[in-house]
Enzyme design. Structure first.
Site: not given
Length: 366
Positions: A71, A118-119, A121, A223, A252
């Site tokens: 999300d 490999r979005m 962000f 994180k 991660n």
């Protein structure tokens, strides 16, 4: 189960990001109808009270959360709560809106029950996320706790990263139950360099200062990546304790590709990016054990990476985690994933003669 054949024979033939987008849109539509959400909650059921966890001053219905990445824009936290998650971490959110990396950028490895992403962000920015979170209905006691995961904007130079994080923290702190400083995604150039303590210190200090300036006081966690050397893991943990952070999330995604069942050519075709899912299980557990040995109960530890079952959650709690997150496990496990985990944990409690989930951690240390 209907989901597994649907996934194997239909969804795997479609682009993974397209399926994700359709899913979020459907859940966003569900969120518009409180009665529909209530019906989903009634069907899924609430976790048994024996699974409740109190951590960082927050009451969690259970130990299982949805990790950041699903999300991204805080569009469906209540819907994911209705499907059984005890806490939902939105994001990663950046100070500036950004499109992320070019497509295709999300790939499934079904033989490994894994994903490569490999979005980069991709999100609408911290202001948009803050507006959405501020509009959430007053949360009933059984709804999920909502965390916000923040990262640096791609356009921001390294020497301005601290202020970039601070901007997001100021905007989101009043609307989040906790904040996570993400310095561990492999998909933003230079981001993982911020895990070096000399670079991380000003980032965390800026976030803590921004939280104070916002007038809110959500817990702050950091994180980390599974690819950190052990000495660097220790250094980050020590810094978190020194600065008075509330916890760490480990881990991660990984850039490693060893030991995969998927054919090397298929892995290579998926390209660069972070690997998540079951191949990460062993390293994530090792890192959790190291962190717990280092910090004990001075920090809350949230374990993520390779969590696919109630037994995985149990193992993380026994190794020192207070809370556990999943994402890829839910992708492969389907909409009943959280409910199955809760049921499995309850059975384990009964089999071990425990009355509460907190005993898993305490008795494992006796």
């Amino acid at each position: 189960m209907l989901y597994r054949p649907l996934f194997d024979h239909v969804l795997t033939r479609l682009d993974a990001e397209v399926v994700h987008t359709w899913t979020v849109r459907a859940l966003a539509l569900l969120e518009r109808f409180p009665a529909a959400l209530a019906l989903v909650r009634a069907v899924v059921g609430r976790p048994d009270p024996s699974l409740a966890v109190r951590a960082m001053g927050i009451d969690f219905p259970g130990p299982l959360g949805l990790a950041a990445g699903f999300d991204k824009d805080a569009e469906v936290p209540d819907a994911m709560a209705a499907f059984g998650f005890d806490f939902v971490e939105v994001g990663t959110v950046t100070a500036e809106p950004q499109p992320g990396n070019p497509r295709p950028r999300l790939h499934r490895l079904p033989r490994d029950r894994a994903l490569i992403n490999r979005m980069g962000f991709n999100n609408h920015g911290a202001h948009a996320a803050a507006v959405r979170l501020s509009r959430r209905r007053r949360r009933p006691a059984h709804d999920a706790v909502g965390g916000a995961n923040i990262g640096t904007s791609t356009v921001t130079p390294a020497d301005a990263a601290a202020e970039d994080y601070a901007t997001s923290a100021r905007l989101l702190a009043p609307h989040a139950d906790y904040l996570v400083v993400n310095v561990s995604s492999p998909n933003t150039p230079g981001l993982r360099d911020l895990q070096a303590v000399d670079a991380l210190r000003p980032v965390l200090t800026a976030v803590l200062d921004a939280r104070a300036a916002s007038g809110a006081s959500p817990p702050v966690l950091v994180k980390i990546a599974p690819d950190l050397a052990d000495d660097d893991v220790d250094a980050v943990a020590d810094l978190a304790v020194e600065l008075g952070l509330d916890g760490l999330i480990a881990t991660n995604t990984t850039i490693a590709r060893e030991g995969l069942a998927t054919a090397p050519a298929e892995v290579a075709a998926a390209g660069a990016g972070g690997l998540s899912g079951e191949p990460l299980r062993e390293r994530s557990l090792q890192l959790l054990e190291r962190l717990h040995a280092r910090v004990g109960d001075r920090l809350v530890l949230i374990s993520a990476g390779g969590v696919a079952s109630a037994d995985d959650v149990w193992d993380r709690l026994a190794a020192g985690a207070t809370l556990v997150q999943a994402y890829t496990g839910m992708v492969y496990g389907g909409p009943a994933f959280a409910a199955r985990v809760h049921a499995g944990l309850r059975r384990r409690l009964e089999a071990e003669g425990y009355v509460s989930i907190g005993q898993v951690r305490t008795r494992s240390r006796d």
